[in-house]
Design a protein around this motif. Structure first.
Motif, PDB file in Angstrom:
ATOM      1  N   THR A  24       0.843  -1.204   0.000  1.00 26.48           N
ATOM      2  CA  THR A  24       0.000   0.000   0.000  1.00 26.48           C
ATOM      3  C   THR A  24       0.873   1.246   0.000  1.00 26.48           C
ATOM      4  OG1 THR A  24      -1.815  -1.148   1.111  1.00 26.48           O
ATOM      5  CG2 THR A  24      -1.795   1.251   1.266  1.00 26.48           C
ATOM      6  N   ASP A  25       1.926   1.241   0.819  1.00 28.19           N
ATOM      7  CA  ASP A  25       2.842   2.383   0.869  1.00 28.19           C
ATOM      8  C   ASP A  25       3.588   2.541  -0.451  1.00 28.19           C
ATOM      9  OD1 ASP A  25       4.123   4.535   2.434  1.00 28.19           O
ATOM     10  OD2 ASP A  25       5.933   3.327   2.090  1.00 28.19           O
ATOM     11  N   VAL A  26       4.015   1.431  -1.049  1.00 27.47           N
ATOM     12  CA  VAL A  26       4.713   1.487  -2.336  1.00 27.47           C
ATOM     13  C   VAL A  26       3.778   2.002  -3.424  1.00 27.47           C
ATOM     14  CG1 VAL A  26       5.793   0.067  -4.144  1.00 27.47           C
ATOM     15  CG2 VAL A  26       6.445  -0.246  -1.744  1.00 27.47           C
ATOM     16  N   ALA A  27       2.516   1.594  -3.394  1.00 29.92           N
ATOM     17  CA  ALA A  27       1.547   2.067  -4.390  1.00 29.92           C
ATOM     18  C   ALA A  27       1.363   3.583  -4.281  1.00 29.92           C
ATOM     19  CB  ALA A  27       0.209   1.360  -4.226  1.00 29.92           C
ATOM     20  N   ALA A  28       1.396   4.104  -3.074  1.00 28.16           N
ATOM     21  CA  ALA A  28       1.192   5.534  -2.862  1.00 28.16           C
ATOM     22  C   ALA A  28       2.458   6.359  -3.101  1.00 28.16           C
ATOM     23  CB  ALA A  28       0.688   5.781  -1.436  1.00 28.16           C
ATOM     24  N   ASN A  29       3.629   5.802  -2.740  1.00 21.15           N
ATOM     25  CA  ASN A  29       4.857   6.608  -2.722  1.00 21.15           C
ATOM     26  C   ASN A  29       6.001   6.071  -3.572  1.00 21.15           C
ATOM     27  OD1 ASN A  29       3.724   8.351  -0.659  1.00 21.15           O
ATOM     28  ND2 ASN A  29       3.992   6.601   0.706  1.00 21.15           N
ATOM     29  N   GLY A  30       5.848   4.895  -4.164  1.00 16.67           N
ATOM     30  CA  GLY A  30       6.938   4.279  -4.918  1.00 16.67           C
ATOM     31  C   GLY A  30       7.898   3.543  -4.003  1.00 16.67           C
ATOM     32  N   VAL A  65       9.616 -10.086  -9.717  1.00 11.90           N
ATOM     33  CA  VAL A  65      10.470  -9.064  -9.128  1.00 11.90           C
ATOM     34  C   VAL A  65       9.820  -7.709  -9.347  1.00 11.90           C
ATOM     35  CG1 VAL A  65      12.757  -8.002  -9.142  1.00 11.90           C
ATOM     36  CG2 VAL A  65      12.529 -10.450  -9.622  1.00 11.90           C
ATOM     37  N   MET A  66       9.638  -6.987  -8.263  1.00 13.22           N
ATOM     38  CA  MET A  66       9.166  -5.600  -8.360  1.00 13.22           C
ATOM     39  C   MET A  66      10.362  -4.716  -8.021  1.00 13.22           C
ATOM     40  SD  MET A  66       5.355  -5.602  -6.681  1.00 13.22           S
ATOM     41  CE  MET A  66       5.347  -3.805  -6.704  1.00 13.22           C
ATOM     42  N   GLN A  67      10.913  -4.088  -9.065  1.00 12.87           N
ATOM     43  CA  GLN A  67      12.096  -3.271  -8.833  1.00 12.87           C
ATOM     44  C   GLN A  67      12.089  -2.053  -9.741  1.00 12.87           C
ATOM     45  OE1 GLN A  67      15.836  -5.349  -9.225  1.00 12.87           O
ATOM     46  NE2 GLN A  67      16.959  -3.740  -8.172  1.00 12.87           N
ATOM     47  N   HIS A  68      12.627  -2.170 -10.940  1.00 15.52           N
ATOM     48  CA  HIS A  68      12.793  -1.006 -11.807  1.00 15.52           C
ATOM     49  C   HIS A  68      11.531  -0.644 -12.566  1.00 15.52           C
ATOM     50  CE1 HIS A  68      17.012  -1.058 -10.904  1.00 15.52           C
ATOM     51  NE2 HIS A  68      17.115  -2.304 -11.332  1.00 15.52           N
ATOM     52  N   TRP A  69      10.804  -1.654 -13.049  1.00 11.24           N
ATOM     53  CA  TRP A  69       9.631  -1.359 -13.856  1.00 11.24           C
ATOM     54  C   TRP A  69       8.456  -2.193 -13.379  1.00 11.24           C
ATOM     55  CZ3 TRP A  69       5.601  -3.111 -16.596  1.00 11.24           C
ATOM     56  CH2 TRP A  69       4.953  -2.211 -17.445  1.00 11.24           C
ATOM     57  N   TYR A  70       7.457  -1.512 -12.919  1.00 12.80           N
ATOM     58  CA  TYR A  70       6.164  -2.103 -12.595  1.00 12.80           C
ATOM     59  C   TYR A  70       5.146  -0.995 -12.769  1.00 12.80           C
ATOM     60  CZ  TYR A  70       6.682   0.230  -8.097  1.00 12.80           C
ATOM     61  OH  TYR A  70       6.873   1.185  -7.133  1.00 12.80           O
ATOM     62  N   ASP A  71       3.905  -1.372 -12.998  1.00 15.37           N
ATOM     63  CA  ASP A  71       2.886  -0.372 -13.290  1.00 15.37           C
ATOM     64  C   ASP A  71       1.562  -0.830 -12.686  1.00 15.37           C
ATOM     65  OD1 ASP A  71       1.935   2.015 -14.403  1.00 15.37           O
ATOM     66  OD2 ASP A  71       1.469   1.071 -16.335  1.00 15.37           O
ATOM     67  N   LYS A  72       0.704   0.122 -12.433  1.00  7.00           N
ATOM     68  CA  LYS A  72      -0.672  -0.144 -11.994  1.00  7.00           C
ATOM     69  C   LYS A  72      -0.734  -1.048 -10.769  1.00  7.00           C
ATOM     70  CE  LYS A  72      -2.250   0.429 -16.704  1.00  7.00           C
ATOM     71  NZ  LYS A  72      -2.699  -0.234 -17.917  1.00  7.00           N
ATOM     72  N   LEU A  73       0.075  -0.752  -9.769  1.00  4.94           N
ATOM     73  CA  LEU A  73       0.027  -1.505  -8.517  1.00  4.94           C
ATOM     74  C   LEU A  73      -1.233  -1.096  -7.762  1.00  4.94           C
ATOM     75  CD1 LEU A  73       1.198  -3.418  -6.394  1.00  4.94           C
ATOM     76  CD2 LEU A  73       2.581  -1.489  -5.551  1.00  4.94           C
ATOM     77  N   GLU A  74      -2.126  -2.046  -7.601  1.00  3.24           N
ATOM     78  CA  GLU A  74      -3.376  -1.818  -6.875  1.00  3.24           C
ATOM     79  C   GLU A  74      -3.460  -2.842  -5.756  1.00  3.24           C
ATOM     80  OE1 GLU A  74      -6.591  -1.901  -9.684  1.00  3.24           O
ATOM     81  OE2 GLU A  74      -5.713  -0.293 -10.874  1.00  3.24           O
ATOM     82  N   VAL A  75      -3.581  -2.338  -4.528  1.00  2.00           N
ATOM     83  CA  VAL A  75      -3.575  -3.193  -3.348  1.00  2.00           C
ATOM     84  C   VAL A  75      -4.985  -3.280  -2.797  1.00  2.00           C
ATOM     85  CG1 VAL A  75      -2.551  -3.534  -1.068  1.00  2.00           C
ATOM     86  CG2 VAL A  75      -1.210  -2.450  -2.888  1.00  2.00           C
ATOM     87  N   GLY A  76      -5.463  -4.502  -2.619  1.00  5.02           N
ATOM     88  CA  GLY A  76      -6.801  -4.724  -2.088  1.00  5.02           C
ATOM     89  C   GLY A  76      -6.755  -5.494  -0.785  1.00  5.02           C
ATOM     90  N   ASP A  77      -7.932  -5.807  -0.261  1.00  3.03           N
ATOM     91  CA  ASP A  77      -8.018  -6.541   1.003  1.00  3.03           C
ATOM     92  C   ASP A  77      -7.549  -7.985   0.884  1.00  3.03           C
ATOM     93  OD1 ASP A  77      -8.944  -4.349   2.408  1.00  3.03           O
ATOM     94  OD2 ASP A  77     -11.054  -4.846   2.071  1.00  3.03           O
ATOM     95  N   ASP A  78      -7.760  -8.611  -0.283  1.00  2.00           N
ATOM     96  CA  ASP A  78      -7.451 -10.025  -0.441  1.00  2.00           C
ATOM     97  C   ASP A  78      -6.217 -10.310  -1.287  1.00  2.00           C
ATOM     98  OD1 ASP A  78      -9.727 -10.784   1.059  1.00  2.00           O
ATOM     99  OD2 ASP A  78     -10.988 -10.496  -0.703  1.00  2.00           O
ATOM    100  N   GLY A  79      -5.677  -9.286  -1.967  1.00  2.00           N
ATOM    101  CA  GLY A  79      -4.518  -9.482  -2.818  1.00  2.00           C
ATOM    102  C   GLY A  79      -4.131  -8.193  -3.507  1.00  2.00           C
ATOM    103  N   PHE A  80      -3.182  -8.293  -4.424  1.00  2.12           N
ATOM    104  CA  PHE A  80      -2.732  -7.105  -5.148  1.00  2.12           C
ATOM    105  C   PHE A  80      -2.651  -7.410  -6.632  1.00  2.12           C
ATOM    106  CE2 PHE A  80       1.141  -9.420  -4.304  1.00  2.12           C
ATOM    107  CZ  PHE A  80       1.935  -9.212  -5.418  1.00  2.12           C
ATOM    108  N   GLY A  81      -2.850  -6.373  -7.422  1.00  3.27           N
ATOM    109  CA  GLY A  81      -2.693  -6.449  -8.859  1.00  3.27           C
ATOM    110  C   GLY A  81      -1.535  -5.567  -9.273  1.00  3.27           C
ATOM    111  N   VAL A  82      -0.803  -6.003 -10.284  1.00  8.23           N
ATOM    112  CA  VAL A  82       0.329  -5.234 -10.776  1.00  8.23           C
ATOM    113  C   VAL A  82       0.597  -5.652 -12.214  1.00  8.23           C
ATOM    114  CG1 VAL A  82       2.093  -6.880  -9.954  1.00  8.23           C
ATOM    115  CG2 VAL A  82       2.692  -4.450 -10.218  1.00  8.23           C
TER     116      VAL A  82
END
Length: 167
Positions: A24-30, A65-82
Protein backbone atom coordinates in the motif's frame (compact mmCIF):
# COMPACT_ATOMS: atom_id res chain seq x y z
CA UNK A 1 -14.37 -20.76 21.90
CA UNK A 2 -12.08 -23.58 20.83
CA UNK A 3 -9.67 -25.35 23.15
CA UNK A 4 -6.54 -23.95 21.47
CA UNK A 5 -5.20 -20.71 20.04
CA UNK A 6 -4.55 -21.04 16.32
CA UNK A 7 -1.12 -19.38 16.26
CA UNK A 8 -0.36 -20.59 12.73
CA UNK A 9 -3.32 -18.81 11.15
CA UNK A 10 -2.82 -15.73 13.38
CA UNK A 11 0.82 -15.45 12.24
CA UNK A 12 -0.11 -15.96 8.58
CA UNK A 13 -2.74 -13.24 8.84
CA UNK A 14 -0.35 -10.82 10.56
CA UNK A 15 2.46 -11.39 8.06
CA UNK A 16 0.12 -11.03 5.08
CA UNK A 17 -1.12 -7.81 6.69
CA UNK A 18 2.48 -6.61 6.78
CA UNK A 19 2.84 -7.36 3.05
CA UNK A 20 -0.41 -5.47 2.36
CA UNK A 21 0.81 -2.46 4.36
CA UNK A 22 4.18 -2.41 2.57
CA UNK A 23 2.57 -2.69 -0.88
CA UNK A 24 0.00 0.00 0.00
CA UNK A 25 2.84 2.38 0.87
CA UNK A 26 4.71 1.49 -2.34
CA UNK A 27 1.55 2.07 -4.39
CA UNK A 28 1.19 5.53 -2.86
CA UNK A 29 4.86 6.61 -2.72
CA UNK A 30 6.94 4.28 -4.92
CA UNK A 31 9.82 2.07 -3.84
CA UNK A 32 12.17 3.95 -1.52
CA UNK A 33 15.93 3.74 -2.01
CA UNK A 34 17.24 0.35 -3.09
CA UNK A 35 14.19 -1.59 -1.89
CA UNK A 36 12.80 -4.22 -4.24
CA UNK A 37 10.78 -7.39 -3.81
CA UNK A 38 10.97 -11.00 -4.89
CA UNK A 39 7.49 -12.46 -4.49
CA UNK A 40 6.91 -16.17 -5.06
CA UNK A 41 3.30 -17.28 -5.38
CA UNK A 42 1.21 -20.31 -6.24
CA UNK A 43 0.16 -19.99 -9.89
CA UNK A 44 -2.58 -22.58 -9.37
CA UNK A 45 -4.32 -20.68 -6.56
CA UNK A 46 -7.99 -20.41 -7.61
CA UNK A 47 -7.98 -16.60 -7.30
CA UNK A 48 -4.59 -15.94 -8.95
CA UNK A 49 -4.91 -14.23 -12.32
CA UNK A 50 -2.13 -14.37 -14.91
CA UNK A 51 -1.80 -14.90 -18.64
CA UNK A 52 -2.15 -18.50 -19.83
CA UNK A 53 1.35 -18.47 -21.29
CA UNK A 54 2.77 -17.50 -17.88
CA UNK A 55 0.89 -20.21 -16.00
CA UNK A 56 2.01 -22.72 -18.66
CA UNK A 57 5.62 -21.56 -18.35
CA UNK A 58 5.51 -21.49 -14.52
CA UNK A 59 3.33 -24.40 -13.40
CA UNK A 60 2.95 -24.52 -9.64
CA UNK A 61 4.79 -21.38 -8.62
CA UNK A 62 6.34 -18.24 -10.02
CA UNK A 63 8.68 -15.60 -8.62
CA UNK A 64 8.20 -12.02 -9.76
CA UNK A 65 10.47 -9.06 -9.13
CA UNK A 66 9.17 -5.60 -8.36
CA UNK A 67 12.10 -3.27 -8.83
CA UNK A 68 12.79 -1.01 -11.81
CA UNK A 69 9.63 -1.36 -13.86
CA UNK A 70 6.16 -2.10 -12.60
CA UNK A 71 2.89 -0.37 -13.29
CA UNK A 72 -0.67 -0.14 -11.99
CA UNK A 73 0.03 -1.50 -8.52
CA UNK A 74 -3.38 -1.82 -6.88
CA UNK A 75 -3.57 -3.19 -3.35
CA UNK A 76 -6.80 -4.72 -2.09
CA UNK A 77 -8.02 -6.54 1.00
CA UNK A 78 -7.45 -10.02 -0.44
CA UNK A 79 -4.52 -9.48 -2.82
CA UNK A 80 -2.73 -7.10 -5.15
CA UNK A 81 -2.69 -6.45 -8.86
CA UNK A 82 0.33 -5.23 -10.78
CA UNK A 83 1.53 -5.06 -14.36
CA UNK A 84 5.05 -6.40 -14.86
CA UNK A 85 7.29 -6.59 -17.91
CA UNK A 86 8.13 -10.07 -19.23
CA UNK A 87 10.60 -9.71 -22.11
CA UNK A 88 9.12 -6.41 -23.34
CA UNK A 89 5.57 -7.77 -22.92
CA UNK A 90 3.68 -6.00 -20.12
CA UNK A 91 1.35 -8.47 -18.38
CA UNK A 92 -1.16 -7.79 -15.61
CA UNK A 93 -1.14 -10.15 -12.62
CA UNK A 94 -3.42 -10.53 -9.63
CA UNK A 95 -1.84 -12.26 -6.64
CA UNK A 96 -4.01 -13.18 -3.63
CA UNK A 97 -2.15 -12.82 -0.33
CA UNK A 98 -3.06 -16.46 0.41
CA UNK A 99 -1.14 -17.52 -2.72
CA UNK A 100 2.14 -15.92 -1.57
CA UNK A 101 4.82 -18.46 -0.63
CA UNK A 102 7.72 -16.05 -0.06
CA UNK A 103 8.13 -12.29 0.15
CA UNK A 104 11.75 -11.08 0.16
CA UNK A 105 13.32 -7.62 0.13
CA UNK A 106 17.00 -8.45 -0.44
CA UNK A 107 18.06 -4.81 -0.11
CA UNK A 108 17.57 -5.07 3.66
CA UNK A 109 17.85 -8.88 4.01
CA UNK A 110 14.19 -9.24 5.02
CA UNK A 111 11.99 -12.11 4.02
CA UNK A 112 8.96 -14.18 4.90
CA UNK A 113 8.27 -17.76 3.92
CA UNK A 114 4.80 -19.24 4.29
CA UNK A 115 4.76 -22.99 4.80
CA UNK A 116 1.60 -24.99 4.14
CA UNK A 117 0.45 -28.38 5.34
CA UNK A 118 -0.35 -30.75 2.48
CA UNK A 119 -2.25 -33.33 4.48
CA UNK A 120 -5.78 -32.83 5.77
CA UNK A 121 -6.87 -33.70 9.31
CA UNK A 122 -9.16 -36.65 9.88
CA UNK A 123 -12.19 -34.36 9.74
CA UNK A 124 -11.11 -33.16 6.29
CA UNK A 125 -10.20 -29.60 7.28
CA UNK A 126 -6.77 -28.06 6.87
CA UNK A 127 -5.41 -27.28 10.31
CA UNK A 128 -2.05 -25.54 10.56
CA UNK A 129 0.53 -27.26 12.70
CA UNK A 130 3.55 -25.86 14.42
CA UNK A 131 5.44 -26.49 11.16
CA UNK A 132 3.03 -24.26 9.23
CA UNK A 133 4.12 -21.08 10.99
CA UNK A 134 5.71 -18.60 8.60
CA UNK A 135 9.47 -18.30 8.75
CA UNK A 136 10.67 -14.81 9.49
CA UNK A 137 13.96 -14.41 7.73
CA UNK A 138 16.73 -12.14 9.02
CA UNK A 139 15.77 -8.49 9.14
CA UNK A 140 17.78 -5.37 8.46
CA UNK A 141 20.14 -4.02 11.09
CA UNK A 142 18.87 -1.12 13.21
CA UNK A 143 20.92 1.27 11.11
CA UNK A 144 21.01 0.68 7.37
CA UNK A 145 24.34 -0.36 5.92
CA UNK A 146 25.86 2.08 3.44
CA UNK A 147 25.31 1.25 -0.21
CA UNK A 148 28.26 -0.62 -1.73
CA UNK A 149 30.57 1.33 -3.99
CA UNK A 150 30.28 0.56 -7.69
CA UNK A 151 33.52 -1.44 -7.61
CA UNK A 152 32.40 -3.68 -4.71
CA UNK A 153 30.79 -7.05 -5.34
CA UNK A 154 27.12 -7.07 -4.42
CA UNK A 155 26.06 -10.32 -2.76
CA UNK A 156 22.59 -11.72 -3.40
CA UNK A 157 20.38 -12.07 -0.32
CA UNK A 158 20.25 -15.58 1.09
CA UNK A 159 16.94 -17.17 2.10
CA UNK A 160 17.53 -19.02 5.37
CA UNK A 161 15.11 -21.53 6.90
CA UNK A 162 14.65 -21.24 10.64
CA UNK A 163 13.37 -24.82 11.01
CA UNK A 164 16.53 -25.91 12.83
CA UNK A 165 15.78 -23.40 15.62
CA UNK A 166 12.26 -24.66 16.28
CA UNK A 167 11.67 -27.00 19.21
Amino acid sequence: MTGTIDYGNLMHSAMRGLIKKVLTDVAANGLPGAHHFFITFDTHHPDAELADWLSDRYPGEMTVVMQHWYDKLEVGDDGFGVTLNFGDAPEPLYVPYDAIKTFVDPSVEFGLRFETQDEDDEDGSDTPTENSLPDILPTAPATPAPAPAASEDVKEAEVVSLDSFRK
